[in-house]
Motif scaffolding. Structure first.
Motif, PDB file in Angstrom:
ATOM      1  N   ALA A 155       2.922  -0.790  -6.321  1.00 33.78           N
ATOM      2  CA  ALA A 155       3.226  -1.313  -4.986  1.00 33.78           C
ATOM      3  C   ALA A 155       2.273  -2.454  -4.666  1.00 33.78           C
ATOM      4  N   LEU A 156       2.829  -3.611  -4.300  1.00 34.82           N
ATOM      5  CA  LEU A 156       2.036  -4.785  -3.936  1.00 34.82           C
ATOM      6  C   LEU A 156       2.183  -5.007  -2.432  1.00 34.82           C
ATOM      7  N   ILE A 157       1.088  -4.825  -1.708  1.00 34.43           N
ATOM      8  CA  ILE A 157       1.127  -4.861  -0.240  1.00 34.43           C
ATOM      9  C   ILE A 157       0.669  -6.203   0.306  1.00 34.43           C
ATOM     10  N   ASP A 158       1.502  -6.800   1.147  1.00 36.00           N
ATOM     11  CA  ASP A 158       1.148  -8.045   1.837  1.00 36.00           C
ATOM     12  C   ASP A 158       2.074  -8.195   3.036  1.00 36.00           C
ATOM     13  N   THR A 159       1.674  -7.603   4.158  1.00 33.62           N
ATOM     14  CA  THR A 159       2.539  -7.613   5.347  1.00 33.62           C
ATOM     15  C   THR A 159       1.724  -7.610   6.632  1.00 33.62           C
ATOM     16  N   ILE A 191       1.317   6.216  -9.365  1.00 28.37           N
ATOM     17  CA  ILE A 191       1.522   5.151  -8.373  1.00 28.37           C
ATOM     18  C   ILE A 191       0.234   4.341  -8.265  1.00 28.37           C
ATOM     19  N   ILE A 192       0.346   3.038  -8.502  1.00 32.95           N
ATOM     20  CA  ILE A 192      -0.799   2.134  -8.379  1.00 32.95           C
ATOM     21  C   ILE A 192      -0.501   1.164  -7.239  1.00 32.95           C
ATOM     22  N   VAL A 193      -1.370   1.150  -6.239  1.00 32.81           N
ATOM     23  CA  VAL A 193      -1.181   0.299  -5.064  1.00 32.81           C
ATOM     24  C   VAL A 193      -2.183  -0.854  -5.115  1.00 32.81           C
ATOM     25  N   MET A 194      -1.680  -2.069  -4.948  1.00 31.08           N
ATOM     26  CA  MET A 194      -2.528  -3.264  -4.930  1.00 31.08           C
ATOM     27  C   MET A 194      -2.340  -3.976  -3.594  1.00 31.08           C
ATOM     28  N   ILE A 195      -3.413  -4.128  -2.832  1.00 30.18           N
ATOM     29  CA  ILE A 195      -3.342  -4.895  -1.584  1.00 30.18           C
ATOM     30  C   ILE A 195      -3.720  -6.332  -1.927  1.00 30.18           C
ATOM     31  N   ILE A 196      -2.718  -7.230  -1.894  1.00 32.45           N
ATOM     32  CA  ILE A 196      -2.915  -8.603  -2.362  1.00 32.45           C
ATOM     33  C   ILE A 196      -3.068  -9.613  -1.225  1.00 32.45           C
ATOM     34  N   GLY A 197      -2.861  -9.152   0.014  1.00 28.18           N
ATOM     35  CA  GLY A 197      -2.977 -10.055   1.159  1.00 28.18           C
ATOM     36  C   GLY A 197      -3.292  -9.260   2.407  1.00 28.18           C
ATOM     37  N   GLU A 198      -2.361  -9.254   3.355  1.00 29.45           N
ATOM     38  CA  GLU A 198      -2.543  -8.474   4.574  1.00 29.45           C
ATOM     39  C   GLU A 198      -2.048  -7.047   4.375  1.00 29.45           C
ATOM     40  N   GLY A 199      -2.825  -6.099   4.855  1.00 34.47           N
ATOM     41  CA  GLY A 199      -2.409  -4.701   4.797  1.00 34.47           C
ATOM     42  C   GLY A 199      -2.435  -4.121   6.193  1.00 34.47           C
ATOM     43  N   ALA A 200      -1.388  -4.385   6.962  1.00 37.45           N
ATOM     44  CA  ALA A 200      -1.416  -4.064   8.387  1.00 37.45           C
ATOM     45  C   ALA A 200      -0.558  -2.861   8.742  1.00 37.45           C
ATOM     46  N   SER A 201      -1.165  -1.907   9.410  1.00 36.54           N
ATOM     47  CA  SER A 201      -0.477  -0.846  10.130  1.00 36.54           C
ATOM     48  C   SER A 201       0.419   0.007   9.221  1.00 36.54           C
ATOM     49  N   GLY A 202       1.403   0.667   9.845  1.00 40.19           N
ATOM     50  CA  GLY A 202       2.332   1.517   9.103  1.00 40.19           C
ATOM     51  C   GLY A 202       3.181   0.727   8.135  1.00 40.19           C
ATOM     52  N   GLY A 203       3.325  -0.573   8.383  1.00 46.65           N
ATOM     53  CA  GLY A 203       4.077  -1.421   7.463  1.00 46.65           C
ATOM     54  C   GLY A 203       3.480  -1.419   6.070  1.00 46.65           C
ATOM     55  N   ALA A 204       2.158  -1.325   6.003  1.00 43.72           N
ATOM     56  CA  ALA A 204       1.476  -1.238   4.707  1.00 43.72           C
ATOM     57  C   ALA A 204       1.507   0.192   4.176  1.00 43.72           C
ATOM     58  N   LEU A 205       1.281   1.165   5.061  1.00 37.71           N
ATOM     59  CA  LEU A 205       1.244   2.572   4.642  1.00 37.71           C
ATOM     60  C   LEU A 205       2.573   3.055   4.083  1.00 37.71           C
ATOM     61  N   GLY A 206       3.680   2.421   4.511  1.00 39.83           N
ATOM     62  CA  GLY A 206       5.006   2.831   4.056  1.00 39.83           C
ATOM     63  C   GLY A 206       5.210   2.712   2.563  1.00 39.83           C
ATOM     64  N   ILE A 207       4.388   1.898   1.894  1.00 44.14           N
ATOM     65  CA  ILE A 207       4.412   1.849   0.420  1.00 44.14           C
ATOM     66  C   ILE A 207       2.978   1.936  -0.118  1.00 44.14           C
ATOM     67  N   GLY A 208       2.075   2.523   0.687  1.00 43.13           N
ATOM     68  CA  GLY A 208       0.650   2.458   0.360  1.00 43.13           C
ATOM     69  C   GLY A 208      -0.002   3.715  -0.163  1.00 43.13           C
ATOM     70  N   VAL A 209       0.761   4.793  -0.386  1.00 42.66           N
ATOM     71  CA  VAL A 209       0.170   6.030  -0.904  1.00 42.66           C
ATOM     72  C   VAL A 209       0.144   5.955  -2.427  1.00 42.66           C
ATOM     73  N   GLY A 210      -1.043   6.083  -3.025  1.00 38.68           N
ATOM     74  CA  GLY A 210      -1.111   5.941  -4.478  1.00 38.68           C
ATOM     75  C   GLY A 210      -2.224   6.746  -5.119  1.00 38.68           C
ATOM     76  N   ASP A 211      -2.107   6.937  -6.428  1.00 36.00           N
ATOM     77  CA  ASP A 211      -3.179   7.566  -7.201  1.00 36.00           C
ATOM     78  C   ASP A 211      -4.386   6.649  -7.279  1.00 36.00           C
ATOM     79  N   ARG A 212      -4.120   5.348  -7.337  1.00 38.39           N
ATOM     80  CA  ARG A 212      -5.174   4.340  -7.320  1.00 38.39           C
ATOM     81  C   ARG A 212      -4.794   3.282  -6.288  1.00 38.39           C
ATOM     82  N   VAL A 213      -5.690   3.005  -5.378  1.00 38.61           N
ATOM     83  CA  VAL A 213      -5.480   1.957  -4.378  1.00 38.61           C
ATOM     84  C   VAL A 213      -6.552   0.898  -4.588  1.00 38.61           C
ATOM     85  N   VAL A 214      -6.102  -0.311  -4.889  1.00 38.47           N
ATOM     86  CA  VAL A 214      -7.012  -1.408  -5.214  1.00 38.47           C
ATOM     87  C   VAL A 214      -6.830  -2.537  -4.200  1.00 38.47           C
ATOM     88  N   MET A 215      -7.934  -3.048  -3.676  1.00 38.63           N
ATOM     89  CA  MET A 215      -7.879  -4.199  -2.776  1.00 38.63           C
ATOM     90  C   MET A 215      -8.449  -5.428  -3.469  1.00 38.63           C
TER      91      MET A 215
END
Length: 317
Positions: A155-159, A191-215
Motif C-alpha cells: 500500500a502506497l499512501i499519499d492523500t 502487507i507492506i505499507v509505504m507512506i510516500i507523501g501525505e498520510g492524513a486522517s482515516g483516508g490514510a488508515l483505510g489502506i494503512g494497516v500493515g505488518d511493516r509500515v515505512v515512512m
C-alpha cells in the motif's frame, strides 16, 4: 524545478550558477574557479537548510508539486509488468484510488494507493487524491483477491484525506474505511505499507494497516492536517506551523512513538531531487521486508499484526 519558500537561498545560488556558465560559454572568460566556488556554496547551503527542517517544512516537502506520486513509483519499479485493475464491482471505478498487479524481480505484488494529479485537469480527474467509499471498497476487493492467490500487498499512501463530500457520506465513507481496517488486520498475506507523501486522517488508515509500515523521510502521518488543526483550535490557518509542531506528525516522531517500523532516507532536498535513487530505495525496502515476512505462516502473520496494533498507545483497563 519549483522551489519552496525556505529553499529560495538555494534557488538564488543555482540561478547564479547557470548565469556564470552562460557567461563562460558566451565569451572567452575562464569561469572555472567561480563555478567551483558556487557549487561548493550550493552543497553547503543545501546541507544547512535540510538538516534543520521544521515539521511544517517537512509537510511542505511532502506536498512538493515535483514529488513522485504513487503511479510514478509503481511504473518505475514494476516496468512493463504493471497491470492496473479497476472498479469496486458495486458503484464505479474511483480514480483517486488505484490498484493492480506488478512484479519486483520475480515476485508478484498487489499494489494499491492514492493517486494525485499533475496539473489542474488531472487533479480534478483524481479528485486530488481523496478517495470515495468505492475507492476503499475497490482496494479491499483487490486485497481479498491477493489473499486468495497468496500474493503480498503493498500500500502506497499519499492523500490529504478521504473525500468529505455529502455523497461520500451517503454511500458509507466511514463504514468503508472501518471495514478496510478490520479486514486488513486479518488478511492472510504480508502487507507492506509505504507512506510516500501525505498520510492524513482515516483516508490514510483505510489502506494503512500493515505488518511493516515505512515512512519516507519527508512525509507526515497524522489524524488531521496542520491547517485543519489550526482552523479548529485557533479559528485560523495562520497557526499551521505551531499545529504541525504540536501534532508530532513527522517520520522521526512516528518512529520514536513506535507507530511506524522504519524511516526511509530520501535524497538531499527530497524525493523529487533524485527520482531514480528513491525508486530504487523503495523497491529494495519492499523486497527486504517481504523476504522477512514470507517465512511466517499465515496464522502467525495475522497474530503478530494484531499484537502490533493492540500494543500501540496508552490506556487503562
Amino acid at each position: 524545478m519549483e522551489y519552496l519558500d525556505f529553499e529560495l537561498p538555494i534557488k538564488e545560488l543555482e540561478d547564479k550558477y547557470k548565469q556564470t556558465l552562460e557567461i563562460g560559454e558566451g565569451s572567452e572568460v575562464d569561469v572555472t574557479d567561480t563555478v567551483k566556488k558556487i557549487e561548493k556554496k550550493i552543497k553547503a547551503t543545501r546541507k544547512e537548510i535540510y538538516k534543520n527542517l521544521s515539521p511544517w517544512q517537512r509537510v511542505q516537502i511532502s506536498r512538493h508539486p515535483n514529488r513522485p506520486y504513487t503511479l510514478d513509483y509503481i511504473k518505475a519499479i514494476c516496468g512493463d509488468t504493471w497491470l492496473e485493475l479497476h472498479g469496486d464491482r458495486n458503484v464505479k471505478d474511483d480514480k483517486a484510488m488505484i490498484g493492480g498487479l506488478g512484479k519486483i524481480g520475480d515476485q508478484s505484488y498487489m499494489f494499491i494507493g492514492q493517486q494525485k494529479g499533475y496539473n489542474t485537469k488531472t487533479r480534478q480527474y483524481r479528485n486530488f487524491g481523496m478517495a470515495n467509499p468505492e475507492g476503499y471498497r475497490k482496494a479491499l476487493r483487490l486485497m481479498k483477491s491477493a489473499e486468495k492467490f497468496g500474493i503480498p500487498v503493498v500500500a502506497l499512501i499519499d492523500t490529504p484525506g478521504a473525500y468529505p463530500g455529502l455523497e461520500a457520506e451517503e454511500r458509507g465513507q466511514g463504514e468503508a474505511i472501518a471495514r478496510n481496517i478490520l479486514e486488513m488486520t486479518r488478511l492472510k498475506v504480508p502487507i507492506i505499507v509505504m507512506i510516500i507523501g501525505e498520510g492524513a486522517s482515516g483516508g490514510a488508515l483505510g489502506i494503512g494497516v500493515g505488518d511493516r509500515v515505512v515512512m519516507l523521510e519527508n512525509t507526515w502521518y497524522s489524524v488531521i492536517s496542520p491547517e485543519s488543526c489550526s482552523s479548529i483550535l485557533w479559528r485560523s490557518w495562520e497557526f499551521k506551523e505551531q499545529a504541525a509542531e504540536a501534532l508530532k506528525l513527522t517520520s522521526t516522531d512516528m518512529k520514536k512513538m513506535k507507530l511506524v517500523d522504519e524511516v526511509l532516507k530520501e535524497p538531499l532536498g527530497g524525493a523529487h531531487r533524485d527520482r531514480d535513487a528513491i525508486f530504487k530505495s523503495v523497491a529494495d525496502c519492499i523486497t527486504r521486508h517481504y523476504t522477512e515476512l514470507k517465512e511466517l505462516e499465515s496464522s502467525k502473520l495475522v497474530e503478530q499484526r494484531m499484537d502490533k496494533y493492540a500494543d500501540m498507545g496508552v490506556y487503562k483497563g
